[in-house]
Design an enzyme around this catalytic site. Structure first.
Site, PDB file in Angstrom:
ATOM      1  CB  THR A 124      -0.882  -0.001   1.168  1.00  9.52           C
ATOM      2  OG1 THR A 124      -1.859  -1.057   1.062  1.00  9.52           O
ATOM      3  CG2 THR A 124      -1.769   1.275   1.283  1.00  9.52           C
ATOM      4  CB  SER A 163       2.629  -7.912   1.555  1.00  7.18           C
ATOM      5  OG  SER A 163       1.018  -7.915   2.000  1.00  7.18           O
ATOM      6  CB  THR A 198      -0.223  -3.776   6.365  1.00  5.20           C
ATOM      7  OG1 THR A 198      -1.273  -3.516   5.642  1.00  5.20           O
ATOM      8  CG2 THR A 198       0.681  -2.461   6.249  1.00  5.20           C
ATOM      9  CG  ASP A 199      -2.874  -7.565   3.070  1.00  7.21           C
ATOM     10  OD1 ASP A 199      -3.484  -6.916   3.801  1.00  7.21           O
ATOM     11  OD2 ASP A 199      -3.286  -7.594   1.696  1.00  7.21           O
TER      12      ASP A 199
END
Length: 330
Positions: free
Chosen positions: A14, A58, A90-91
């Site tokens: 992101t 990610s 961030t996933d």
């Protein structure tokens, strides 16, 4: 004054994403040079070299790509970098941080960060998180602490951090353990002392597969029954509560443990598995008698990462020892 040397590797996520046109979703678009341009304060802190390593969400990163990232990061330190910062989505930030923590051999800090708002959104948090990550990386107190996640002005240990909110800005926490420290006025303020680290050797195998299945209400055993015959070399079960599965699953586990290691973790998101409380079929005492290993405080996703690395190093016989480390708060 001579500035320290710092390396930044960008993987996408992101923090790098832009909206190409109104009504379209954001996708990776900023490379490392553009990210540095959005945080001009960095130039006064260090002599920075930056490289775009990947340009992916990610969720699409792989173990093999992370091995390449590890090689790159190690090379930066060996060539004199004071610290390394990685940016990504961030996933999977928590899994990637833990993977690198298991293998990072240096006292030099390796810091990961990301963002919850895309670069093209109002109030994008990427530049601030990148600046914070660099400030933490350059702080002398960060040495010897291994891999850290710096986001939202908090510093988290790789083994404890979890993404606990899907869209909120304050998306990361370390349940029960709390963050390692805070970034206050540009300086790292650590709340805990550094702990001894025991990095593993680099995996010499990269083709191993470890399954992760979640126990669900009234779940059948069809998938579970197939695991041993599908080429997997390890199984992690995200169990109910303190590490429980249905009775029918317990019967399958009794067979699977004769073929591969089985770890049972808690799917709850916070708290450890039990060891000596529940004696019913499918309870943790029954599963341990059958040969399954309880994960303690280690979450299911990180159990899978740990087992993948241990198998790759030829050290899966040390799994019990590693899990014992996570059964007592550290």
């Amino acid at each position: 004054m001579t500035l320290p040397t710092l390396a930044i590797g960008t993987l996408g996520g992101t923090l790098s994403m832009l909206q190409a046109a109104a009504g379209e979703g954001v996708t990776p678009g900023l490379d490392s040079t553009q990210m540095l341009a959005d945080a001009p304060q960095l130039a006064s802190l260090a002599r920075i070299s930056a490289k775009t390593l990947q340009m992916l969400p990610s969720a699409s990163l792989s173990f093999i790509q992370l091995i390449d990232v590890l090689y790159w990061a190690k090379a930066q330190v060996e060539e004199g970098a004071h610290a390394v910062v990685l940016t990504q989505g961030t996933d999977t930030l928590e899994e990637v941080a833990y993977f690198l923590e298991l293998l990072w051999p240096f006292d030099a800090p390796l810091i990961l960060t990301g963002a919850m708002r895309a670069a093209s959104e109002p109030g994008a948090d990427g530049p601030a998180n990148l600046l914070a990550a660099v400030q933490v990386a350059l702080d002398s107190q960060s040495r010897g602490r291994g891999v850290l996640v710096v986001i939202n002005d908090q510093i988290h240990a790789a083994e404890h951090v979890r993404k606990t909110e899907s869209l909120a800005m304050a998306a990361f926490s370390s349940p029960h353990f709390g963050c390692e420290g805070l970034l206050i006025e540009g300086r790292a303020c650590y709340l805990k002392p550094a702990r001894p680290r025991h990095p593993l050797p680099e995996p010499w195998r990269l083709d191993q597969r470890v399954a992760l299945l979640e126990a669900d209400f009234a779940a059948d055993t069809l998938l579970l029954e197939q695991v041993a015959g599908l080429g997997y070399e390890g199984l992690v079960i995200a169990g109910f509560g303190a590490g429980h599965v249905p009775a029918a699953w317990a019967k399958c586990v009794g067979y699977i443990v004769t073929r591969m290691p089985v770890i049972v973790a808690s799917r709850t998101g916070s708290g450890p598995t039990a060891r000596h409380t529940y004696g019913f079929e499918g309870g943790e005492m029954d599963l341990q008698r059958k040969g399954a290993l309880m994960a303690g405080f280690l979450c299911p996703r990180k159990c899978r990462v740990l087992l993948w690395v241990l198998i790759g190093c030829g050290m899966d016989d040390e799994l019990e020892h590693w899990l014992e480390e996570y059964r007592q708060p550290r």
